[in-house]
Design an enzyme around this catalytic site. Structure first.
Site, PDB file in Angstrom:
ATOM      1  N   ASP A  50       0.852  -1.190   0.000  1.00  0.00           N
ATOM      2  CA  ASP A  50       0.000   0.000   0.000  1.00  0.00           C
ATOM      3  C   ASP A  50       0.892   1.247   0.000  1.00  0.00           C
ATOM      4  O   ASP A  50       1.820   1.345   0.809  1.00  0.00           O
ATOM      5  CB  ASP A  50      -0.840  -0.061   1.291  1.00  0.00           C
ATOM      6  CG  ASP A  50      -1.956   0.942   1.334  1.00  0.00           C
ATOM      7  OD1 ASP A  50      -2.410   1.379   0.268  1.00  0.00           O
ATOM      8  OD2 ASP A  50      -2.401   1.269   2.464  1.00  0.00           O
TER       9      ASP A  50
ATOM     10  N   HIS B  65      -7.614   9.842   4.022  1.00  0.00           N
ATOM     11  CA  HIS B  65      -7.163   8.834   4.989  1.00  0.00           C
ATOM     12  C   HIS B  65      -7.471   9.244   6.435  1.00  0.00           C
ATOM     13  O   HIS B  65      -7.588  10.425   6.733  1.00  0.00           O
ATOM     14  CB  HIS B  65      -5.664   8.598   4.833  1.00  0.00           C
ATOM     15  CG  HIS B  65      -5.309   7.941   3.523  1.00  0.00           C
ATOM     16  ND1 HIS B  65      -4.788   8.636   2.464  1.00  0.00           N
ATOM     17  CD2 HIS B  65      -5.447   6.665   3.111  1.00  0.00           C
ATOM     18  CE1 HIS B  65      -4.600   7.807   1.455  1.00  0.00           C
ATOM     19  NE2 HIS B  65      -4.987   6.597   1.809  1.00  0.00           N
TER      20      HIS B  65
ATOM     21  N   ASP C 297      -8.598   0.726   6.422  1.00  0.00           N
ATOM     22  CA  ASP C 297      -7.608   0.538   7.483  1.00  0.00           C
ATOM     23  C   ASP C 297      -8.135   1.118   8.800  1.00  0.00           C
ATOM     24  O   ASP C 297      -8.226   0.418   9.821  1.00  0.00           O
ATOM     25  CB  ASP C 297      -6.291   1.228   7.088  1.00  0.00           C
ATOM     26  CG  ASP C 297      -5.166   0.959   8.074  1.00  0.00           C
ATOM     27  OD1 ASP C 297      -5.400   0.269   9.079  1.00  0.00           O
ATOM     28  OD2 ASP C 297      -4.044   1.444   7.857  1.00  0.00           O
TER      29      ASP C 297
HETATM   30  O1  G3H Z   1      -3.016   4.823   3.598  1.00  0.00           O
HETATM   31  C1  G3H Z   1      -2.641   4.712   4.739  1.00  0.00           C
HETATM   32  C2  G3H Z   1      -2.887   3.470   5.517  1.00  0.00           C
HETATM   33  O2  G3H Z   1      -3.961   3.669   6.397  1.00  0.00           O
HETATM   34  C3  G3H Z   1      -1.638   3.000   6.195  1.00  0.00           C
HETATM   35  O3  G3H Z   1      -1.361   3.719   7.329  1.00  0.00           O
HETATM   36  O4  G3H Z   1       1.086   4.187   7.061  1.00  0.00           O
HETATM   37  O5  G3H Z   1      -0.016   4.348   9.310  1.00  0.00           O
HETATM   38  O6  G3H Z   1       0.362   2.115   8.248  1.00  0.00           O
HETATM   39  P1  G3H Z   1       0.109   3.591   8.040  1.00  0.00           P
HETATM   40  P1  13P Z   2      -8.822   4.676   5.703  1.00  0.00           P
HETATM   41  O1  13P Z   2      -7.927   5.523   6.536  1.00  0.00           O
HETATM   42  O2  13P Z   2     -10.079   5.400   5.330  1.00  0.00           O
HETATM   43  O3  13P Z   2      -9.102   3.347   6.308  1.00  0.00           O
HETATM   44  O4  13P Z   2      -8.058   4.408   4.311  1.00  0.00           O
HETATM   45  C1  13P Z   2      -7.121   3.377   4.193  1.00  0.00           C
HETATM   46  C2  13P Z   2      -6.349   3.431   2.923  1.00  0.00           C
HETATM   47  O5  13P Z   2      -6.678   4.107   1.963  1.00  0.00           O
HETATM   48  C3  13P Z   2      -5.147   2.604   2.846  1.00  0.00           C
HETATM   49  O6  13P Z   2      -4.456   2.801   1.660  1.00  0.00           O
HETATM   50 ZN    ZN Z   3      -4.525   4.795   0.927  1.00  0.00          ZN
END
Ligand code: G3H
Ligand code: 13P
Ligand code: ZN
Length: 330
Positions: free
Chosen positions: A93, A189, A277
């Site tokens: 991701d 996000h 997420d």
């Molecule tokens: O797009 C973002 C996802 O929610 C991942 O979040 O970079 O804190 O693991 P993170």
């Molecule tokens: P959320 O923060 O809305 O769950 O989005 C997650 C996401 O786009 C991860 O790439």
């Molecule tokens: Zn994302």
């Protein structure tokens, strides 16, 4: 070099083709630890849904790439052990560089995102194409992004969103060769997707966000008929979890997500991958807080992570059945 095929995984090509044809979206759930992964696999096997297990750069740093690779192998074996074989992809991701994508591909990821959305257009094209050339040589599918989502992704914070420009999508897809395209139509996000002044309040005082820009999505679909589109930032931020967190000692303010009906509408269009997420984080935190407050004598992590895992599983099952429509499609 470990191929995803050795881990029992698939890339996203066939998943997406079937999802567009069938008018549903594949869930892309982020995970960082064993309990999250168990909940994802249990929920998707039980609902017979294909699934994308999603790993951010932050998750890679947190969990270690060797452990993640073996967890993914374990997850595909665990799914079979649960009694029903489902297609499972392991996806990077928000890949931030060619090197990160290459490293993931060499460690068994079946799909990667290269996120050049913050770069000038031509640089985004060049970086994305470089990743596509390497990935396709290994049978790995690639997601690119056009348009900027507001919010926090790893270390990158964008204060304002920039919607995807439909007039750019054909050029981007044909120059890069990407297999799917993440777009920006008003999602963002995290658990605070809109400020209170962007929302209205209903009779109960709950913040109601402005609708997604489905008109832009339609324009994109017209430009790229049948092409897989990805929606990031698609947590609905269930208010029951926000309330629980605040009731049991947390402090979340003005948390507002994307209404489930809008996600359901998106899933029926060319949107064939929906990223979630934050909702998982909220569900886990709500139940961990509840258990710790109600049973202060507990100090065995299984006693508070177990109920959190069960709540997560329930939530994913609900998403698959009632929001994404992926239940029964494996
Ligand atoms: O797009 C973002 C996802 O929610 C991942 O979040 O970079 O804190 O693991 P993170
Ligand atoms: P959320 O923060 O809305 O769950 O989005 C997650 C996401 O786009 C991860 O790439
Ligand atoms: Zn994302």
């Amino acid at each position: 070099m470990t191929s995803y095929k050795d881990l029992g995984l698939v890339n996203t090509k066939e998943m997406f083709a079937k999802a567009i044809e069938g008018g549903y979206a594949i869930p892309a759930y982020n995970f960082n630890n064993m309990e999250q992964l168990q909940a994802i696999i249990q929920a998707c096997v039980e609902t017979k849904s294909p699934v994308i297990m999603q790993v951010s750069k932050g998750a890679r740093d947190y969990a270690n790439i060797n452990l993640l690779r073996n967890m993914a192998k374990g997850a595909s074996e665990y799914a079979k052990e649960l009694g029903y074989e489902i297609p499972i992809a392991l996806h990077l991701d928000h890949g931030d560089s060619f090197e990160t994508c290459k490293d993931c591909i060499e460690n068994g990821f079946s799909s990667v995102m290269i996120d050049g959305s913050h770069l000038p257009y031509e640089e985004n094209v060049a970086l994305t194409k470089k990743v596509v050339d390497f990935a396709h040589a290994h049978g790995v599918t690639v997601e690119g992004e056009l348009g900027v989502l507001a919010g926090i992704e790893d270390d990158v914070v964008a204060e304002f969103s920039t919607y995807t420009q439909p007039e750019e999508v054909v050029d981007f897809v044909s120059k890069t060769g990407v297999d799917s395209l993440a777009i920006s139509i008003g999602t963002s996000h995290g658990a605070n997707k809109f400020t209170p002044d962007q929302c209205t309040r209903n009779a109960e005082g709950v913040l109601i966000p402005p609708p997604l820009r489905f008109d832009i999505l339609k324009e994109i679909e017209k430009e790229l008929p049948g092409f897989p589109i990805v929606l990031h930032g698609s947590s609905s931020v269930p208010q029951e979890y926000v309330k629980m967190i605040n009731e049991f000692g947390g402090h979340l303010k003005d948390s507002v997500g994307i209404p489930e009906e809008e996600l359901r509408t998106a899933a029926q269009s060319a949107v064939c991958k929906i990223n979630i997420d934050s909702d998982g984080r909220l569900a886990m935190t709500a139940y961990i807080r509840k258990t710790l407050q109600e049973k202060p004598e507990e100090f065995d992590p299984r006693k508070y992570l177990g109920p959190a895992r069960a709540a997560l599983k329930e939530m994913y099952m609900h998403k698959n059945k009632n929001v994404l429509g992926s239940a029964g499609k494996a």
